[in-house]
Motif scaffolding. Structure first.
Motif, mmCIF file in Angstrom:
data_model
loop_
_atom_site.group_PDB
_atom_site.id
_atom_site.type_symbol
_atom_site.label_atom_id
_atom_site.label_comp_id
_atom_site.label_asym_id
_atom_site.label_seq_id
_atom_site.Cartn_x
_atom_site.Cartn_y
_atom_site.Cartn_z
ATOM 1 N N LYS A 159 0.667 -1.156 0.196
ATOM 2 C CA LYS A 159 -0.048 0.015 -0.006
ATOM 3 C C LYS A 159 0.787 1.187 0.016
ATOM 4 C CE LYS A 159 -3.284 -2.341 3.126
ATOM 5 N NZ LYS A 159 -3.687 -2.126 4.435
ATOM 6 N N ALA A 160 2.042 1.109 -0.609
ATOM 7 C CA ALA A 160 3.062 2.321 -0.319
ATOM 8 C C ALA A 160 2.428 3.570 -1.109
ATOM 9 C CB ALA A 160 4.202 1.890 -1.472
ATOM 10 N N ASP A 161 1.900 3.834 -2.164
ATOM 11 C CA ASP A 161 1.241 4.941 -2.686
ATOM 12 C C ASP A 161 0.247 5.414 -1.550
ATOM 13 O OD1 ASP A 161 2.641 4.864 -4.898
ATOM 14 O OD2 ASP A 161 0.903 3.992 -6.056
ATOM 15 N N GLU A 162 -0.640 4.796 -1.028
ATOM 16 C CA GLU A 162 -1.570 5.336 0.184
ATOM 17 C C GLU A 162 -0.729 5.883 1.235
ATOM 18 O OE1 GLU A 162 -4.656 2.573 1.009
ATOM 19 O OE2 GLU A 162 -4.708 1.508 -0.880
ATOM 20 N N ILE A 163 0.073 4.882 1.771
ATOM 21 C CA ILE A 163 0.806 5.249 2.982
ATOM 22 C C ILE A 163 1.455 6.752 2.711
ATOM 23 C CG2 ILE A 163 2.535 4.588 4.466
ATOM 24 C CD1 ILE A 163 1.324 1.722 3.996
ATOM 25 N N ILE A 164 2.330 6.608 1.526
ATOM 26 C CA ILE A 164 2.932 7.952 1.216
ATOM 27 C C ILE A 164 2.047 9.269 1.299
ATOM 28 C CG2 ILE A 164 4.408 9.132 -0.493
ATOM 29 C CD1 ILE A 164 5.662 6.443 -1.145
ATOM 30 N N LYS A 165 0.957 9.166 0.485
ATOM 31 C CA LYS A 165 0.055 10.159 0.503
ATOM 32 C C LYS A 165 -0.481 10.451 2.020
ATOM 33 C CE LYS A 165 -1.642 9.354 -3.824
ATOM 34 N NZ LYS A 165 -3.102 8.513 -4.587
ATOM 35 N N HIS A 166 -0.534 9.549 2.757
ATOM 36 C CA HIS A 166 -1.217 9.895 4.430
ATOM 37 C C HIS A 166 0.137 10.486 4.973
ATOM 38 C CE1 HIS A 166 -2.938 9.132 8.224
ATOM 39 N NE2 HIS A 166 -1.985 8.683 8.560
ATOM 40 N N GLU A 170 0.186 14.028 6.795
ATOM 41 C CA GLU A 170 0.363 14.237 8.405
ATOM 42 C C GLU A 170 1.377 15.487 8.528
ATOM 43 O OE1 GLU A 170 0.490 9.652 10.252
ATOM 44 O OE2 GLU A 170 2.108 10.676 9.402
ATOM 45 N N ASN A 171 2.415 15.737 7.650
ATOM 46 C CA ASN A 171 3.115 16.827 7.967
ATOM 47 C C ASN A 171 2.820 18.046 6.803
ATOM 48 O OD1 ASN A 171 5.435 18.508 7.673
ATOM 49 N ND2 ASN A 171 6.896 16.780 8.213
ATOM 50 N N SER A 172 2.251 19.167 7.621
ATOM 51 C CA SER A 172 1.709 20.370 6.983
ATOM 52 C C SER A 172 2.818 21.030 6.145
ATOM 53 C CB SER A 172 0.919 21.211 7.807
ATOM 54 O OG SER A 172 1.939 21.808 8.816
ATOM 55 N N GLN A 173 4.025 20.824 6.564
ATOM 56 C CA GLN A 173 5.024 21.702 5.709
ATOM 57 C C GLN A 173 5.513 20.780 4.611
ATOM 58 O OE1 GLN A 173 7.699 22.074 9.258
ATOM 59 N NE2 GLN A 173 7.658 24.203 8.996
ATOM 60 N N LEU A 174 5.534 19.664 4.893
ATOM 61 C CA LEU A 174 5.888 18.737 3.595
ATOM 62 C C LEU A 174 4.701 18.690 2.615
ATOM 63 C CD1 LEU A 174 7.480 16.640 2.299
ATOM 64 C CD2 LEU A 174 6.565 14.898 3.601
ATOM 65 N N GLN A 175 3.383 18.853 3.071
ATOM 66 C CA GLN A 175 2.189 18.727 2.088
ATOM 67 C C GLN A 175 2.373 20.180 1.465
ATOM 68 O OE1 GLN A 175 -1.456 18.739 4.362
ATOM 69 N NE2 GLN A 175 -2.635 18.088 2.318
ATOM 70 N N GLN A 176 2.607 21.178 2.144
ATOM 71 C CA GLN A 176 2.726 22.342 1.342
ATOM 72 C C GLN A 176 3.753 22.560 0.219
ATOM 73 O OE1 GLN A 176 3.251 25.892 3.937
ATOM 74 N NE2 GLN A 176 3.922 27.250 2.086
ATOM 75 N N PHE A 177 4.936 21.883 0.503
ATOM 76 C CA PHE A 177 5.903 21.818 -0.332
ATOM 77 C C PHE A 177 5.627 21.028 -1.544
ATOM 78 C CE2 PHE A 177 9.687 19.189 -1.829
ATOM 79 C CZ PHE A 177 10.307 20.364 -2.494
#
Length: 182
Positions: A159-166, A170-177
């Motif tokens: 489930k690598a793709d799903e877990i990576i998206k999750h 979880e990390n707002s700074q990473l999500q923003q980047f």
């Protein structure tokens, strides 16, 4: 990650696809380059592993050109940022030289990350990349996570793709980047 299928979605076919790999020391840029090059049925592994080694000591730019699905693909590997013996500014001077190997300019910057934590070190690296190439470079940037076998438990690999998206969410700074990179 399939650049060829991304290209096929576009109505205009490029005569050449130019990719520049950027990331910190040991993130897996050279390994990613080898993976892309192996996509070509005509690619031959070099006789000497030192020609294109999977190691964390790329000091100079390295450019390879292959044909994948009737598309010429140029991949430029760059020295790693966050180097123990050089300042990031010194490394970025070499990275700027590397970008010139993708003349007249890269179609994509692949920013290679090997962790899900958006540390101060990674934040500084990203700021340096945007400062060097301009914030507009984000339009041509993709984030690639490497070392999935080290990042994920064996039970998570299916489930690598799903877990990576999750993990990104979880990390707002990473999500923003990641969202900045169109």
């Amino acid at each position: 990650m399939n650049f060829i299928s991304m290209r096929k979605k576009s109505s205009k076919q490029l005569s050449q696809l130019r990719i520049v790999l950027i990331g910190r020391v040991g993130a897996g840029k050279t390994g990613l380059m080898k993976t892309i090059l192996r996509s070509s049925k005509d690619y031959k592994e070099p006789d000497s592993e030192s020609h294109l080694c999977v190691c964390s000591n790329t000091e100079k730019c390295h450019k390879e050109k292959v044909e994948i699905d009737n598309q010429e693909v140029v991949v430029v590997d760059t020295p790693g940022l966050c180097h123990s013996k050089k300042t990031d500014q010194e490394v970025m001077e070499e990275v700027k030289r590397c970008v010139s190997l993708a003349s007249p300019g890269p179609h994509a910057f692949l920013i290679v990350l090997d962790e899900f934590k958006f540390t101060v070190e990674l934040q500084n690296m990203v700021e340096l990349i945007w400062k060097t190439f301009g914030k507009n470079a984000a339009k041509y940037a993709l984030v690639v996570f490497t070392h999935k076998y080290e990042l994920l438990d064996q039970s998570e690999l299916g489930k690598a793709d799903e877990i990576i998206k999750h993990k990104i969410k979880e990390n707002s700074q990473l999500q923003q980047f990641v969202s900045e990179c169109e």
